[in-house]
Design a protein around this motif. Structure first.
Motif, mmCIF file in Angstrom:
data_model
loop_
_atom_site.group_PDB
_atom_site.id
_atom_site.type_symbol
_atom_site.label_atom_id
_atom_site.label_comp_id
_atom_site.label_asym_id
_atom_site.label_seq_id
_atom_site.Cartn_x
_atom_site.Cartn_y
_atom_site.Cartn_z
ATOM 1 N N ILE A 36 0.836 -1.203 0.000
ATOM 2 C CA ILE A 36 0.000 0.000 0.000
ATOM 3 C C ILE A 36 0.870 1.252 0.000
ATOM 4 O O ILE A 36 1.958 1.255 0.589
ATOM 5 N N SER A 37 0.408 2.299 -0.640
ATOM 6 C CA SER A 37 1.094 3.597 -0.584
ATOM 7 C C SER A 37 0.305 4.548 0.312
ATOM 8 O O SER A 37 -0.911 4.403 0.483
ATOM 9 N N TYR A 38 1.032 5.519 0.887
ATOM 10 C CA TYR A 38 0.436 6.442 1.863
ATOM 11 C C TYR A 38 0.815 7.874 1.526
ATOM 12 O O TYR A 38 1.916 8.155 1.048
ATOM 13 N N PHE A 39 -0.107 8.792 1.807
ATOM 14 C CA PHE A 39 0.196 10.212 1.707
ATOM 15 C C PHE A 39 0.965 10.641 2.953
ATOM 16 O O PHE A 39 0.600 10.270 4.077
ATOM 17 N N GLY A 40 2.022 11.422 2.778
ATOM 18 C CA GLY A 40 2.745 11.947 3.933
ATOM 19 C C GLY A 40 3.621 10.896 4.593
ATOM 20 O O GLY A 40 4.075 9.938 3.976
ATOM 21 N N ARG A 41 3.827 11.074 5.899
ATOM 22 C CA ARG A 41 4.782 10.247 6.637
ATOM 23 C C ARG A 41 4.128 9.238 7.564
ATOM 24 O O ARG A 41 4.821 8.466 8.224
ATOM 25 N N ARG A 42 2.808 9.238 7.683
ATOM 26 C CA ARG A 42 2.136 8.360 8.644
ATOM 27 C C ARG A 42 1.563 7.135 7.945
ATOM 28 O O ARG A 42 0.813 7.249 6.976
ATOM 29 N N ARG A 43 1.914 5.958 8.468
ATOM 30 C CA ARG A 43 1.394 4.721 7.889
ATOM 31 C C ARG A 43 0.153 4.293 8.675
ATOM 32 O O ARG A 43 0.167 3.361 9.472
ATOM 33 N N ASP A 44 -0.945 5.012 8.439
ATOM 34 C CA ASP A 44 -2.205 4.655 9.085
ATOM 35 C C ASP A 44 -3.305 4.681 8.036
ATOM 36 O O ASP A 44 -3.103 5.117 6.901
#
Length: 449
Positions: free
Chosen positions: A85-93
């Motif tokens: 999965i890819s995430y926006f920004g620095r938080r992996r939530d």
């Protein structure tokens, strides 16, 4: 050996970079470069690594132009994880999740025989979908199903993908493909050991290895062909948030329109826990669930117990740092349930992604089902708690008046305390005293042990 079984089915071992290039379509402009403008709305995979002896681990963003460099950092660590999965920004939530590139399954209890059964069922009988990659991670086998086009993780698609993954897990994990009877289902955000990284110290393999089995990526529609219609993903719902126009919604749902559109109030409604949290323990609901985990957690439901802890923390406004510490502190206890299959930090990291306001109304029945822990229902006939307690007290007085009470003319204090506790399993002594009018010493005397 498992690798020999894979090779006998014409699987080809690939390098870690070839593996992740295929998954995240590196070079095709899907993920962001390190200094690329954020206005392009691209997102990135986020890895996690930790060395032995460290109290906490580290998160690393994998950019397209420095992917191999960061991947080596992860591979050199004692313990490293990455998902599809890819995430926006620095938080992996979950809140920052952007796209799903690969749906990944963990298959435990695999032997040469059961792996051969799975491959035969997938390639020959076509009863299971053929994974693009099979990854050997020491004790476990991970199955990767890459998507032809990454799936945008809008809020209304996440639950559908979870249901699809659960249904596929039920199909893939069976007595022919695993020696473990209990199926362990995992959410779509679960992370797995990095290919090229280290396996567990007691594993037969020292490095995580990837084998390509299927060159053709999947679409959601084709993957859904392997589950009952009830679990199919409605691809239209990926893009269509609602069937109403804004003007229609204004007429049909005036309170919602006033709250969300006029006042811009998008806060999530939580479970009603007013009256359950009193006195010095403002996190009574959360602590109640902690006790339930310690008393009743089972091997195949350990992950979901911690996931529910994160949900209860969000409901009870527990700060994340408290939740994180408590979750890590549960690892030894959860490991002891089944030492042969450790409960790991990766499980905790994945479960804590449910610390999200949108889960504050996660159904009680779903938590009960996922965790296999009984959650008693407060039977108050839809009355507020204080009013229901007054009703129960009046009922007892009425029984005294008509001669049905056998306790000498009025309800026993022990009965009052016991009844209150049955109606309020997460209640406190302070709340009981306040609502029943009994002296705190009496409450302590008759409080259930």
């Amino acid at each position: 050996m498992l690798s020999d079984v894979l090779l006998s089915w014409n699987a080809v071992e690939v390098s870690a970079m070839d593996f992740y290039t295929d998954i995240f379509k590196l070079g095709e402009g899907y993920i962001q470069k390190e200094n690329e403008s954020s206005g392009l709305y691209k997102a990135n995979p986020i890895g996690y690594w930790k060395n032995d002896g460290e109290e906490r681990g580290h998160f690393r963003i994998l950019f397209e132009d420095t992917f191999e460099e960061i991947l080596k950092e992860l591979q050199n660590a004692d313990f490293a994880l990455l998902n599809g999965i890819s995430y926006f920004g620095r938080r992996r939530d979950q809140e920052h999740a952007s796209k799903m590139y690969s749906m990944i399954f963990d298959l435990d209890g695999v032997t040469d025989e059961t792996l051969n059964n799975f491959l035969s069922g997938a390639v020959v009988a076509e009863v299971y979908p053929v994974p693009n990659y099979v990854v050997l991670s020491g004790h476990n086998v991970h199955l990767y199903y890459n998507f032809e086009n990454p799936i945008s993780l809008f809020p209304n698609i996440k639950l559908q993908l979870k249901e699809l993954k659960y249904a596929l897990t039920e199909k893939i994990w069976n007595p022919l493909t695993s020696n473990l009877e209990s199926v362990q289902k995992q959410g779509i955000f679960q992370a797995f050991r990095v290919v090229g990284g280290r396996t567990k110290s007691d594993a037969s393999e020292s490095v995580v290895r990837a084998f390509r089995l299927n060159l053709h990526p999947w679409t959601l529609d084709r993957l859904c062909d392997f589950v009952p219609d009830a679990f199919r993903v409605d691809e239209m719902k990926v893009f269509k948030e609602t069937k109403y126009t804004l003007e229609e919604a204004k007429k049909l749902f005036p309170k919602w329109y006033e709250k969300v559109i006029v006042n811009n109030d998008t806060t999530q409604k939580k479970w009603d826990i007013k009256g359950k949290v009193h006195g010095d323990d403002q996190y009574a609901l959360y602590h109640w669930w902690m006790r339930r985990i310690k008393e009743g957690a089972m091997y195949t439901h350990r992950y979901f117990c911690v996931m529910a802890l994160a949900i209860y923390a969000a409901k009870n406004d527990v700060p994340y740092d408290i939740l994180e510490k408590d979750a890590y502190d549960l690892i030894p206890l959860l490991n002891a349930i089944e030492p042969g299959h450790p409960f790991t930090e990766s499980d905790v990291i994945s479960a804590l992604e449910c610390y999200d306001a949108r889960y504050c109304t996660f159904p009680r029945d779903d938590i009960k089902h996922l965790t296999a822990i009984e959650i008693p229902v407060n039977k108050r006939n839809h009355r507020p708690q204080a009013i229901h307690m007054k009703y129960m007290t009046n009922q007892k007085r009425f029984k005294v008046e008509i001669g049905e009470c056998t306790n000498g003319g009025r309800p026993s204090k022990e009965d009052v305390v016991q009844e209150w506790c049955r109606e309020n399993p997460s209640g406190t002594k302070y709340a009981c005293s306040k609502q029943t009018g009994l002296d705190p010493k009496t409450i302590r005397k008759w409080w259930p042990k």
